[in-house]
Design an enzyme around this catalytic site. Structure first.
Site, mmCIF file in Angstrom:
data_model
loop_
_atom_site.group_PDB
_atom_site.id
_atom_site.type_symbol
_atom_site.label_atom_id
_atom_site.label_comp_id
_atom_site.label_asym_id
_atom_site.label_seq_id
_atom_site.Cartn_x
_atom_site.Cartn_y
_atom_site.Cartn_z
ATOM 1 N N TRP A 191 -1.202 8.227 0.011
ATOM 2 C CA TRP A 191 -0.062 7.898 -0.857
ATOM 3 C C TRP A 191 0.430 9.138 -1.584
ATOM 4 O O TRP A 191 1.630 9.388 -1.675
ATOM 5 C CB TRP A 191 -0.393 6.784 -1.832
ATOM 6 C CG TRP A 191 -0.699 5.488 -1.147
ATOM 7 C CD1 TRP A 191 -1.834 4.730 -1.291
ATOM 8 C CD2 TRP A 191 0.133 4.774 -0.205
ATOM 9 N NE1 TRP A 191 -1.754 3.615 -0.495
ATOM 10 C CE2 TRP A 191 -0.570 3.612 0.185
ATOM 11 C CE3 TRP A 191 1.386 5.020 0.359
ATOM 12 C CZ2 TRP A 191 -0.057 2.688 1.092
ATOM 13 C CZ3 TRP A 191 1.911 4.097 1.270
ATOM 14 C CH2 TRP A 191 1.190 2.955 1.626
ATOM 15 N N ASP A 246 1.460 7.435 -10.221
ATOM 16 C CA ASP A 246 1.572 6.267 -9.343
ATOM 17 C C ASP A 246 0.392 5.343 -9.685
ATOM 18 O O ASP A 246 -0.750 5.639 -9.356
ATOM 19 C CB ASP A 246 1.508 6.725 -7.877
ATOM 20 C CG ASP A 246 1.493 5.557 -6.893
ATOM 21 O OD1 ASP A 246 1.559 4.383 -7.333
ATOM 22 O OD2 ASP A 246 1.424 5.818 -5.671
ATOM 23 N N LYS A 285 0.740 -5.489 -6.019
ATOM 24 C CA LYS A 285 -0.720 -5.470 -6.161
ATOM 25 C C LYS A 285 -1.204 -6.157 -7.431
ATOM 26 O O LYS A 285 -1.950 -7.111 -7.349
ATOM 27 C CB LYS A 285 -1.251 -4.053 -6.046
ATOM 28 C CG LYS A 285 -1.317 -3.642 -4.583
ATOM 29 C CD LYS A 285 -0.971 -2.230 -4.293
ATOM 30 C CE LYS A 285 -0.736 -2.035 -2.808
ATOM 31 N NZ LYS A 285 -0.225 -0.713 -2.504
HETATM 32 C C1 LIG Z 1 0.360 0.298 -1.928
HETATM 33 C C2 LIG Z 1 0.546 1.614 -2.523
HETATM 34 C C3 LIG Z 1 1.711 2.363 -2.305
HETATM 35 C C4 LIG Z 1 2.823 1.916 -1.378
HETATM 36 O O1 LIG Z 1 3.510 0.896 -1.933
HETATM 37 P P1 LIG Z 1 4.929 0.399 -1.368
HETATM 38 O O2 LIG Z 1 5.361 -0.479 -2.479
HETATM 39 O O3 LIG Z 1 4.631 -0.326 -0.089
HETATM 40 O O4 LIG Z 1 5.781 1.563 -1.158
HETATM 41 C C5 LIG Z 1 1.820 3.572 -2.949
HETATM 42 N N1 LIG Z 1 0.867 4.029 -3.768
HETATM 43 C C6 LIG Z 1 -0.270 3.340 -3.994
HETATM 44 C C7 LIG Z 1 -1.292 3.889 -4.916
HETATM 45 C C8 LIG Z 1 -0.459 2.117 -3.368
HETATM 46 O O5 LIG Z 1 -1.579 1.426 -3.595
#
Ligand SMILES: *Cc1c(COP(=O)(O)O)cnc(C)c1O
Length: 357
Positions: free
Chosen positions: A101, A168, A192
């Protein structure tokens, strides 16, 4: 229907109470005789949902009256990988590379400006969080990933820097207490720990709401802010689900109470992984994530048997990410202590089953 034990890494399960209320609102929102899907995003009802969400996010993170704004945007974490540099990167940004990521965020930033990778754990397949690295003087911001969903590692402390810290937090927002005021910008894809997919939540300090006239309006944080989050139609249902879930979170006692349970869940499960001779954990112990527990079978030949066993136990969503394989149990807020106890009982049972042969 038999209960399914879902430990999926994302989209992740929310509490059954949240689902039930959302289902009701799909048919009849607030006794209006209308579905939540057919109300105007400019209606008083929706404006009040948006205002509550704003207020609750700041309250849950102890960020009230500290100059932060919350945006509920159409998008995802990946959308913010692009939006962050487009809005904030003028000369050089620092990035901490803790996995796929982070890499994707880096690749997007490189299209906009200079990127300095200040630290990386790629050398050991991202099984740890880098420590003790040097930070360059000049950075428009420093980007990090608080929880590395794919590898099951989590940052416990964050670099001390004068540059705005951008994080993030897609897979661990609202799961533990932190000093959130150390961040200039926090973002998370909602699927999530917040809501469903299609929404990204951005918490941004006002000092970072600068205008960059060279980017499309829809990518500009300032434009969204100036239009009170209604620059275009927000993902109404995802925002409503956020509203329900934040309410649920507050009823559970907020982030602090959640952290306590999350620690219990993770501790129990790691203990089982460490004690069960069929499995081993893949992340370095001091950096183990409370949200995503990654492990593998010592003897990969048992994988078909284990997969079948798990399926028969109504357990789902524990396959590791396709980049790394193995197994991953995600312990987001809606996963209960008793769900984890059940899983542990099953892992023990599998150990006995293999033993007997
Ligand atoms: C799941 C995830 C993403 C990607 O998320 P999208 O919403 O599908 O773009 C990015 N960073 C982390 C830490 C994630 O767990």
């Amino acid at each position: 229907m038999m209960k399914k034990y879902n430990f999926c890494a994302g989209p992740a399960p929310l509490s059954p109470e949240v689902y039930q209320k959302a289902a009701e609102a799909l048919e009849n929102f607030n006794d209006t005789g209308l579905s939540i899907l057919e109300i105007s995003h400019r209606s008083d009802a929706f404006l009040s949902i948006l205002a509550d969400c704003n207020k609750w996010v700041l309250e849950l993170l102890s960020l009230e009256n500290k100059g932060y704004q919350v945006l509920f945007l159409q998008g995802s974490a990946s959308m913010e990988f692009a939006r962050v540099p487009l809005n904030l990167l003028k000369t050089q940004a620092g990035y901490i590379d803790t996995g796929v990521w982070a890499q994707k965020a880096i690749n997007e930033a490189r299209k906009v400006g200079q990127v300095k990778i200040v630290a990386s754990s790629e050398d050991k397949n991202y099984s740890y969080i880098p420590q003790g690295y040097h930070l360059p003087e000049q950075m428009d911001y420093l980007h990090c990933t608080s929880n590395n969903t794919i590898y099951g590692t989590q940052m416990n402390n964050f670099p001390d820097t004068n540059a705005p810290l951008v994080c993030d937090m897609s897979s661990d927002i609202f799961s533990r207490k932190l000093d959130f005021s150390q961040f200039g910008l926090i973002y998370a894809g909602a699927q999530k720990n917040i809501s469903t997919s299609g929404l990204s939540v951005v918490i941004i300090h006002e000092s970072l709401l600068s205008e960059n006239v060279n980017i499309p309006n829809v990518l500009s944080y300032k434009q969204h802010f100036q239009h009170n989050g209604l620059y275009h139609t927000p993902p109404v249902f995802a925002v409503y689900l956020t509203w329900l879930n934040l309410q649920w979170l507050i009823q559970q006692g907020g982030v602090e109470a959640m952290e306590k349970i999350n620690r219990q869940k993770a501790t129990m499960l790691y203990q089982e992984i460490d004690n069960n001779y069929l499995f081993f954990g893949t992340a370095q112990k001091q950096d183990r994530s409370l949200m995503n527990v990654c492990f593998r079978l010592v003897d990969e030949n048992l994988s078909t048997q284990f997969d079948r066993f798990i399926e028969n136990k109504n357990i789902t969503g524990i396959r590791g990410h396709r980049y790394v394989g193995g197994y991953r149990v995600s312990l987001y807020n809606a996963v209960t202590l008793s769900d984890v106890e059940y899983l542990i009982t099953c892992l023990k049972e599998f150990e006995n089953e293999v033993d007997r042969r």
